[in-house]
Scaffold this motif. Structure first.
Motif, short mmCIF file in Angstrom:
data_model
loop_
_atom_site.label_atom_id
_atom_site.label_comp_id
_atom_site.label_asym_id
_atom_site.label_seq_id
_atom_site.Cartn_x
_atom_site.Cartn_y
_atom_site.Cartn_z
N PRO A 2 -50.82 62.67 -1.92
CA PRO A 2 -51.14 61.72 -0.85
C PRO A 2 -52.51 62.03 -0.24
O PRO A 2 -52.94 63.18 -0.19
CB PRO A 2 -50.05 61.99 0.18
CG PRO A 2 -49.77 63.46 0.03
CD PRO A 2 -49.90 63.71 -1.46
N ARG A 6 -52.91 58.63 4.26
CA ARG A 6 -51.54 58.17 3.99
C ARG A 6 -50.53 58.99 4.79
O ARG A 6 -49.58 58.45 5.36
CB ARG A 6 -51.25 58.26 2.49
CG ARG A 6 -49.86 57.83 2.10
CD ARG A 6 -49.64 56.35 2.24
NE ARG A 6 -48.33 56.00 1.67
CZ ARG A 6 -47.70 54.88 1.89
NH1 ARG A 6 -48.26 53.95 2.65
NH2 ARG A 6 -46.53 54.64 1.36
N ASP A 74 -49.73 68.00 -3.20
CA ASP A 74 -48.50 67.23 -3.00
C ASP A 74 -47.60 67.81 -1.92
O ASP A 74 -46.54 67.25 -1.63
CB ASP A 74 -47.70 67.17 -4.31
CG ASP A 74 -48.34 66.27 -5.35
OD1 ASP A 74 -49.09 65.36 -4.97
OD2 ASP A 74 -48.09 66.50 -6.55
N TRP A 102 -44.65 65.29 -2.04
CA TRP A 102 -45.05 63.91 -2.29
C TRP A 102 -45.32 63.72 -3.78
O TRP A 102 -45.70 64.65 -4.49
CB TRP A 102 -46.30 63.57 -1.51
CG TRP A 102 -46.12 63.42 -0.03
CD1 TRP A 102 -45.70 64.39 0.85
CD2 TRP A 102 -46.36 62.26 0.75
NE1 TRP A 102 -45.66 63.88 2.12
CE2 TRP A 102 -46.07 62.58 2.10
CE3 TRP A 102 -46.80 60.98 0.46
CZ2 TRP A 102 -46.21 61.66 3.13
CZ3 TRP A 102 -46.94 60.06 1.48
CH2 TRP A 102 -46.63 60.41 2.81
N ASP A 105 -48.14 58.22 -3.47
CA ASP A 105 -48.19 57.88 -2.04
C ASP A 105 -46.82 57.91 -1.37
O ASP A 105 -46.64 57.32 -0.31
CB ASP A 105 -48.80 56.48 -1.86
CG ASP A 105 -50.31 56.50 -1.92
OD1 ASP A 105 -50.89 57.61 -1.85
OD2 ASP A 105 -50.91 55.43 -2.05
#
Length: 126
Positions: A2, A6, A74, A102, A105
């Motif tokens: 991300p 975000r 992530d 993550w 997104d």
């Protein structure tokens, strides 16, 4: 992985909006959530249903803007403070770390880490 933007959008959605809607918008369909060492809850629809049930039992949930947010590839960690007011007007506080993994997104895995001995202590009696 991300972007910082975000993650900030996710935080804004949680602080200023509906927690269940934030799950719908930011979690993968097969995402998991785990409370401390409890078994994980699996699947976005299940996560949304659980959140709606939890929020429905409250008069109000105030989510404080986090002061600490770490983004490393992530891996995202957010230090949250929540004040939950029950239907009798008693407000309790939870400080927790949300550790998220993550993918692109969206959030795939999330684990909440908190001291269960001090979780949900009364900050305002009813």
């Amino acid at each position: 992985m991300p972007s910082r933007k975000r993650v900030e959008q996710f935080i804004h959605a949680v602080v200023h909006g509906d927690h269940a809607e934030a799950i719908k918008e930011f979690y993968h369909v097969d995402a998991t959530m785990q409370e401390n060492c409890a078994p994980p809850r699996c699947g976005r629809d299940n996560l949304i249903a659980h959140e709606k049930k939890a929020m429905g039992s409250l008069q109000e949930m105030k989510t404080h803007p986090p002061k600490t947010v770490l983004v490393d590839g992530d891996n995202v960690m957010i230090l949250w403070t929540f004040d939950a007011t029950d239907k009798q007007g008693v407000t309790r506080r939870l400080n927790e770390i949300a550790y998220q993994i993550w993918s692109a997104d969206g959030i795939m895995k999330e684990r909440f880490i908190y001291d269960s001995a001090t979780a949900w202590q009364v900050v305002e009696p009813g």
